[in-house]
Scaffold this active site. Sequence first.
Site, PDB file in Angstrom:
ATOM      1  N   ARG A  77       0.857  -1.255  -0.142  1.00  7.33           N
ATOM      2  CA  ARG A  77      -0.023  -0.165   0.039  1.00  7.33           C
ATOM      3  C   ARG A  77       0.855   1.218   0.120  1.00  7.33           C
ATOM      4  O   ARG A  77       0.533   2.228  -0.624  1.00  7.33           O
ATOM      5  CB  ARG A  77      -0.802   0.130   1.263  1.00  7.33           C
ATOM      6  N   TYR A 130     -17.134  17.774 -14.690  1.00  4.90           N
ATOM      7  CA  TYR A 130     -17.687  16.321 -14.567  1.00  4.90           C
ATOM      8  C   TYR A 130     -18.744  16.085 -13.556  1.00  4.90           C
ATOM      9  O   TYR A 130     -18.311  16.619 -12.487  1.00  4.90           O
ATOM     10  CB  TYR A 130     -16.480  15.404 -14.527  1.00  4.90           C
ATOM     11  N   ASP A 207      -7.915  19.153 -14.970  1.00  4.43           N
ATOM     12  CA  ASP A 207      -8.093  18.006 -15.322  1.00  4.43           C
ATOM     13  C   ASP A 207      -7.846  17.822 -16.756  1.00  4.43           C
ATOM     14  O   ASP A 207      -8.545  18.553 -17.451  1.00  4.43           O
ATOM     15  CB  ASP A 207      -9.640  17.560 -14.696  1.00  4.43           C
ATOM     16  N   LYS A 232      -9.328   6.364 -18.954  1.00  5.94           N
ATOM     17  CA  LYS A 232      -9.571   6.962 -20.085  1.00  5.94           C
ATOM     18  C   LYS A 232      -8.260   6.690 -21.004  1.00  5.94           C
ATOM     19  O   LYS A 232      -7.769   5.546 -21.377  1.00  5.94           O
ATOM     20  CB  LYS A 232     -10.009   8.323 -19.966  1.00  5.94           C
TER      21      LYS A 232
END
Length: 449
Positions: A77, A130, A207, A232
Amino acid sequence: MTVTHLNGDSIAPPNGLNGHANGVQKSQRTTDGFGTRAIHVGSEPSAETGAVIPAISLSTTYKQDGVGRHKGFEYSRSGNPNRDAFEATLASLESGGAHALAFASGSATTATVLQALGPNAHVVSVNDVYGGTFRYMSRVASENQGLETTFVDLENSDDETILAAFRPNTRLVWIESPTNPTLRLIDIPRIVSLARSTPANPLVLVDNTFLSPYYSSPLLQGADIVAHSLTKYVNGHSDVVMGALILPARHATFVEKLRFLQNAIGAVPSAYDCWLAQRGAKTLHLRMRAHGENALAVARALQRSPHVEEVIYPGLATHPRHKLAYRSLSPHARKFVDAYIAANGAEGGFPYGGMISFRIRGGAVEADKFLTSMRLFTLAESLGGVESLAEFPAQMTHGSIPPAERALLGIGDNLVRLSVGVEDSDDLVADVEQALEVAVTGQHVNGVH
């Protein structure tokens, strides 16, 4: 792991559109281009085995030679060889970047950077944001940390209107450019300049999901942070959910805070997802050129159709922000676009990413018929994969935004969003044309059903 890599490019004088650098900062040129960095940075052959491709490190824990004495990894982690390698790739690809942090999703990325602002902070955000970002700001961060957000039209508002939105506790400006789904273009250097002129002097985040590091380099335009939904374009194959933040060297202190939260919250990607996304990034430059050329061909076809009211694609020469689109290009994309214009002329526009929105003649009925009549475009959320996708923002990706606000943003019942893939462009154009014919007139084309 903090990754430092010199990856800036100088800006060549623009050709064809009388553009200018628009505030883009020049930085040291390196000998390696974008595609070379995508393939090699973070993917150096293994010193242990000679393997050309990084191995997948699935171990969750790592042997220590003594208490606190290890080879850079303790627990997966907190750090993993695949994540570190991929973060090195990301820091290299986002020109101007020195530090990259990968997260388990784009939403986890948003949550982490907003939590880093602390309690009772204020954010100025582009209004056409978004839907998931809007939801987190207005329904999660507002309740859990007292965050307040002022949504502003950063594309069309004058300086005075934008400056009036800032407060003494404004900690962040959130930009999407192009916005999702109406593809509004924000003049990033202008917003950075306005933010710097205020006493609050907030960080500016962009973004960059829609354009990817290939078409846009916000850090070179003065931004402090770049965010990506790596799901994406960067991954590009619709098989990984992941996000990232990339920051320049001057923000090393804030990077450490973000890295602490990355570890403490634990929204980290798996080793396998990092390996997949790094493999996808190796072809980003090739895919983005193909996405852009195909999108331009589809946008032109939509413009020609009598069944379309409006086409929104900033690469079209008729788009009102077309010159800004050119000025906003990254140095490496500008070389590609200049060569494209030299070969094809400027009249038809230039490739500018793979996203198109358009308004079909009619309303929700026609939009639904169009979306269900396509053969190659799949009706699905998300974007940026090699395959072409289509969706209905008002009821899908932006359904969480109240109807009145959707209407103000232009997200109506006839708005369709396309993510144009890398199939043969003639096939995609034919698919769009036949689906429009079916949706608006009920007539099938060339036997397509």
